[in-house]
Write an enzyme that holds these catalytic residues in place. Sequence first.
Site, PDB file in Angstrom:
ATOM      1  N   THR A 113       0.242   1.366  -0.922  1.00  0.00           N
ATOM      2  CA  THR A 113      -0.140   2.383  -0.104  1.00  0.00           C
ATOM      3  C   THR A 113      -0.157   1.763   1.518  1.00  0.00           C
ATOM      4  O   THR A 113       0.420   2.369   2.506  1.00  0.00           O
ATOM      5  CB  THR A 113      -1.409   3.170  -0.376  1.00  0.00           C
ATOM      6  OG1 THR A 113      -1.197   3.505  -1.963  1.00  0.00           O
ATOM      7  CG2 THR A 113      -1.996   4.072   0.462  1.00  0.00           C
ATOM      8  N   ARG A 161       5.473  -6.480  -6.913  1.00  0.00           N
ATOM      9  CA  ARG A 161       5.664  -7.075  -8.072  1.00  0.00           C
ATOM     10  C   ARG A 161       6.921  -6.540  -8.678  1.00  0.00           C
ATOM     11  O   ARG A 161       7.497  -7.034  -9.672  1.00  0.00           O
ATOM     12  CB  ARG A 161       4.496  -6.526  -9.085  1.00  0.00           C
ATOM     13  CG  ARG A 161       3.313  -7.454  -9.306  1.00  0.00           C
ATOM     14  CD  ARG A 161       2.306  -6.861 -10.345  1.00  0.00           C
ATOM     15  NE  ARG A 161       2.023  -5.548  -9.748  1.00  0.00           N
ATOM     16  CZ  ARG A 161       1.054  -4.951  -9.815  1.00  0.00           C
ATOM     17  NH1 ARG A 161      -0.141  -5.584 -10.503  1.00  0.00           N
ATOM     18  NH2 ARG A 161       0.707  -3.474  -9.432  1.00  0.00           N
ATOM     19  N   LYS A 176     -11.850  -5.453   0.155  1.00  0.00           N
ATOM     20  CA  LYS A 176     -13.036  -5.280   0.315  1.00  0.00           C
ATOM     21  C   LYS A 176     -13.973  -6.305  -0.739  1.00  0.00           C
ATOM     22  O   LYS A 176     -15.049  -7.066  -0.727  1.00  0.00           O
ATOM     23  CB  LYS A 176     -13.926  -4.114   0.528  1.00  0.00           C
ATOM     24  CG  LYS A 176     -13.366  -3.172  -0.789  1.00  0.00           C
ATOM     25  CD  LYS A 176     -12.719  -1.908  -0.071  1.00  0.00           C
ATOM     26  CE  LYS A 176     -11.768  -1.040  -0.869  1.00  0.00           C
ATOM     27  NZ  LYS A 176     -10.851  -0.040  -0.380  1.00  0.00           N
ATOM     28  N   GLU A 180     -10.819  -6.113   9.071  1.00  0.00           N
ATOM     29  CA  GLU A 180     -11.178  -4.788   9.680  1.00  0.00           C
ATOM     30  C   GLU A 180     -11.044  -3.627   8.474  1.00  0.00           C
ATOM     31  O   GLU A 180     -11.852  -2.750   8.316  1.00  0.00           O
ATOM     32  CB  GLU A 180     -10.589  -4.265  10.891  1.00  0.00           C
ATOM     33  CG  GLU A 180     -10.811  -3.265  11.531  1.00  0.00           C
ATOM     34  CD  GLU A 180     -12.482  -2.986  11.804  1.00  0.00           C
ATOM     35  OE1 GLU A 180     -12.785  -3.742  12.737  1.00  0.00           O
ATOM     36  OE2 GLU A 180     -13.134  -2.443  11.457  1.00  0.00           O
ATOM     37  N   GLY A 239      -5.040  13.070  -6.704  1.00  0.00           N
ATOM     38  CA  GLY A 239      -4.762  11.647  -6.333  1.00  0.00           C
ATOM     39  C   GLY A 239      -5.992  11.279  -5.432  1.00  0.00           C
ATOM     40  O   GLY A 239      -6.037  10.105  -4.818  1.00  0.00           O
ATOM     41  N   LYS A 274     -18.491  -2.556   0.391  1.00  0.00           N
ATOM     42  CA  LYS A 274     -18.157  -2.237   1.901  1.00  0.00           C
ATOM     43  C   LYS A 274     -19.556  -2.588   2.418  1.00  0.00           C
ATOM     44  O   LYS A 274     -19.868  -2.930   3.564  1.00  0.00           O
ATOM     45  CB  LYS A 274     -17.736  -0.901   2.241  1.00  0.00           C
ATOM     46  CG  LYS A 274     -16.314  -0.857   1.583  1.00  0.00           C
ATOM     47  CD  LYS A 274     -16.014   0.771   1.489  1.00  0.00           C
ATOM     48  CE  LYS A 274     -14.659   0.888   1.032  1.00  0.00           C
ATOM     49  NZ  LYS A 274     -14.464   2.524   0.713  1.00  0.00           N
TER      50      LYS A 274
HETATM   51  P1  NAP Z   1      -1.697  -0.571  -3.995  1.00  0.00           P
HETATM   52  O1  NAP Z   1      -1.047   0.712  -3.627  1.00  0.00           O
HETATM   53  O2  NAP Z   1      -2.058  -0.571  -5.428  1.00  0.00           O
HETATM   54  O3  NAP Z   1      -0.618  -1.780  -3.620  1.00  0.00           O
HETATM   55  C1  NAP Z   1      -0.669  -2.873  -4.062  1.00  0.00           C
HETATM   56  C2  NAP Z   1       0.342  -3.660  -3.805  1.00  0.00           C
HETATM   57  O4  NAP Z   1       0.192  -5.245  -4.174  1.00  0.00           O
HETATM   58  C3  NAP Z   1       1.716  -3.468  -4.642  1.00  0.00           C
HETATM   59  O5  NAP Z   1       2.995  -3.331  -3.901  1.00  0.00           O
HETATM   60  C4  NAP Z   1       2.089  -4.056  -5.614  1.00  0.00           C
HETATM   61  O6  NAP Z   1       3.191  -4.636  -6.138  1.00  0.00           O
HETATM   62  C5  NAP Z   1       1.148  -5.645  -5.154  1.00  0.00           C
HETATM   63  N1  NAP Z   1       0.494  -6.221  -6.130  1.00  0.00           N
HETATM   64  C6  NAP Z   1      -0.439  -5.888  -6.857  1.00  0.00           C
HETATM   65  N2  NAP Z   1      -0.740  -6.837  -7.705  1.00  0.00           N
HETATM   66  C7  NAP Z   1       0.089  -8.000  -7.560  1.00  0.00           C
HETATM   67  C8  NAP Z   1       0.345  -9.268  -7.859  1.00  0.00           C
HETATM   68  N3  NAP Z   1      -0.624  -9.754  -8.921  1.00  0.00           N
HETATM   69  N4  NAP Z   1       1.152  -9.885  -7.339  1.00  0.00           N
HETATM   70  C9  NAP Z   1       1.833  -9.731  -6.387  1.00  0.00           C
HETATM   71  N5  NAP Z   1       1.865  -8.327  -6.021  1.00  0.00           N
HETATM   72  C10 NAP Z   1       0.853  -7.666  -6.331  1.00  0.00           C
HETATM   73  O7  NAP Z   1      -3.040  -0.835  -3.337  1.00  0.00           O
HETATM   74  P2  NAP Z   1      -3.378  -0.513  -1.752  1.00  0.00           P
HETATM   75  O8  NAP Z   1      -4.047   1.080  -2.167  1.00  0.00           O
HETATM   76  O9  NAP Z   1      -2.154  -0.676  -0.854  1.00  0.00           O
HETATM   77  O10 NAP Z   1      -4.604  -1.400  -1.433  1.00  0.00           O
HETATM   78  C11 NAP Z   1      -4.322  -2.613  -0.908  1.00  0.00           C
HETATM   79  C12 NAP Z   1      -5.563  -3.264  -0.383  1.00  0.00           C
HETATM   80  O11 NAP Z   1      -5.908  -2.535   0.494  1.00  0.00           O
HETATM   81  C13 NAP Z   1      -6.614  -3.483  -1.546  1.00  0.00           C
HETATM   82  O12 NAP Z   1      -7.464  -4.581  -1.301  1.00  0.00           O
HETATM   83  C14 NAP Z   1      -7.562  -2.197  -1.136  1.00  0.00           C
HETATM   84  O13 NAP Z   1      -8.737  -2.171  -1.686  1.00  0.00           O
HETATM   85  C15 NAP Z   1      -7.489  -2.174   0.370  1.00  0.00           C
HETATM   86  N6  NAP Z   1      -7.623  -1.046   0.892  1.00  0.00           N
HETATM   87  C16 NAP Z   1      -6.793   0.240   0.375  1.00  0.00           C
HETATM   88  C17 NAP Z   1      -6.973   1.384   1.138  1.00  0.00           C
HETATM   89  C18 NAP Z   1      -6.177   2.764   0.608  1.00  0.00           C
HETATM   90  O14 NAP Z   1      -6.357   3.640   1.442  1.00  0.00           O
HETATM   91  N7  NAP Z   1      -5.601   2.511  -0.280  1.00  0.00           N
HETATM   92  C19 NAP Z   1      -8.421   1.433   2.182  1.00  0.00           C
HETATM   93  C20 NAP Z   1      -8.802   0.581   2.522  1.00  0.00           C
HETATM   94  C21 NAP Z   1      -8.580  -0.775   1.949  1.00  0.00           C
HETATM   95  P3  NAP Z   1       3.840  -3.197  -6.658  1.00  0.00           P
HETATM   96  O15 NAP Z   1       4.177  -2.275  -5.685  1.00  0.00           O
HETATM   97  O16 NAP Z   1       5.144  -3.941  -7.160  1.00  0.00           O
HETATM   98  O17 NAP Z   1       3.304  -2.730  -7.829  1.00  0.00           O
END
Ligand code: NAP
Length: 435
Positions: free
Chosen positions: A14, A46, A105, A129, A187, A205
């Site tokens: 995301t 991945r 976080k 940030e 979602g 946080k």
């Molecule tokens: P996400 O949608 O689950 O995406 C995670 C990404 O990392 C995917 O591309 C996944 O690959 C890859 N990945 C996961 N485990 C891996 C591993 N062991 N080795 C290599 N690649 C790996 O997560 P996200 O929502 O973008 O969140 C990412 C970070 O931002 C997290 O720390 C989250 O707490 C933080 N965050 C998220 C939001 C939000 O709104 N989503 C807001 C603030 C902070 P695949 O795509 O191939 O599975």
Amino acid sequence: MNEVLKVGLIGLGTVGQGVVRVLATNAEEIAQRAGRRIVVTDASVRDASRARDCDLSGIRLHADPFAVVNADVDVIVELIGGISPAQELIAAAIARGKPVVTANKALIAERGNEILAAARAQGVLLAFEAAVAGGIPIIKVLREGLTANHIDSLAGIINGTCNYILTQMTAKGQSFAAALADAQKLGYAEADPTFDVEGIDAAHKLAILASIAFGMPLQFAAVATEGLSKVQAQDIQLARELGYRIKSLGIAKRSARGVELRVHPTLVPEDHLLAKTDGALNAIRVHGNAVGQTVYVGRGAGGEPTASAVIADLIDVARLVGADARHFVPALGFGADTLRALPTLAFADIESAYYLRLQVADEPGVLRAITSILAELDISVEAILQKEPRDDEDATLAIISSEIPEHRCDLALAKLRELPFVRPDVSRLRVEHFA
Ligand code: NAP
């Protein structure tokens, strides 16, 4: 503008995809602000077969995330989340002298002290940030905008999932379980919602915010949490009738007795901005002795809002290329050698106003017996609401207490439960007046 900041992006979920999209959409203005173009040259995922909602042309994709760290990039952006392998990847980047931007976080809250020490030792910038409140630049606010202040407290809606569930319960009169099921369908909540609804995500946080606000090392283990599931639809309704909304707040306060770090459902006066922050929005109130109360509201999650914060950090990295590490803003706002671990207070030690809901038999003298127990314990009743029973049901009493130590509230509850006409289903929530 010929100079380029080459970015290695680990994770294209995301947030990662949001970063690629926003960097493309706003490329020119970002370059004008950063003094150089910011370009993702390498990335890892991945599952390479998964379709991505962003233009990946020109980006070398690696199966191994460590290959991104070792690639010819100037900065690493870690967006995979969780502790491992994120921690090892960040450690590897720091060891190679590469600045790191992360939205993680959990990792910063739980392992931040050692990671930041490693970054300092290497003279490497580590920025996070996006780890708190997505698009709201609250870390910059605390670390830079409000640095003149002694910050005594902050309180925030820092988990959009909880806020969405509570907003649905308030608007539709839904139960917690029904609102959670809807949030999952849309979602807004994970299949396993524990992290969000039990307050762990907000605790991560809050630990980060408190550390920056109060100048203490990260103390995640000291955050006291209470989940949302204890909030019943009738509590939301009674709170409304008493002039409050129920929000899940992360609260950090400091006083001569110590620091309170707590996450729990909270009654908030209906006219406060936090009470009016609905849906998946986040809002944070910060109180400083010079500025007074300030409130920051915005989208706390999602690809683009979170990318906004990640890219702000990347622009800082671009502006600091070649700068001596002594010119970096300290990661936790205070000089690392001035951080002090402060004593933290457990729930039993805090002082708060309380909302109590009692189901009682509809008998004469009930109200007098209850109020005299409260009076014996020197607990004033600030407001009381009595709902008459329908047919042969019990009556409901909702009480807002004065501010008292929590252990005294516990004692009052124990005594109230002993009364023969008080039913076992007693509800107790904390009230915050932001006085
Ligand atoms: P996400 O949608 O689950 O995406 C995670 C990404 O990392 C995917 O591309 C996944 O690959 C890859 N990945 C996961 N485990 C891996 C591993 N062991 N080795 C290599 N690649 C790996 O997560 P996200 O929502 O973008 O969140 C990412 C970070 O931002 C997290 O720390 C989250 O707490 C933080 N965050 C998220 C939001 C939000 O709104 N989503 C807001 C603030 C902070 P695949 O795509 O191939 O599975």
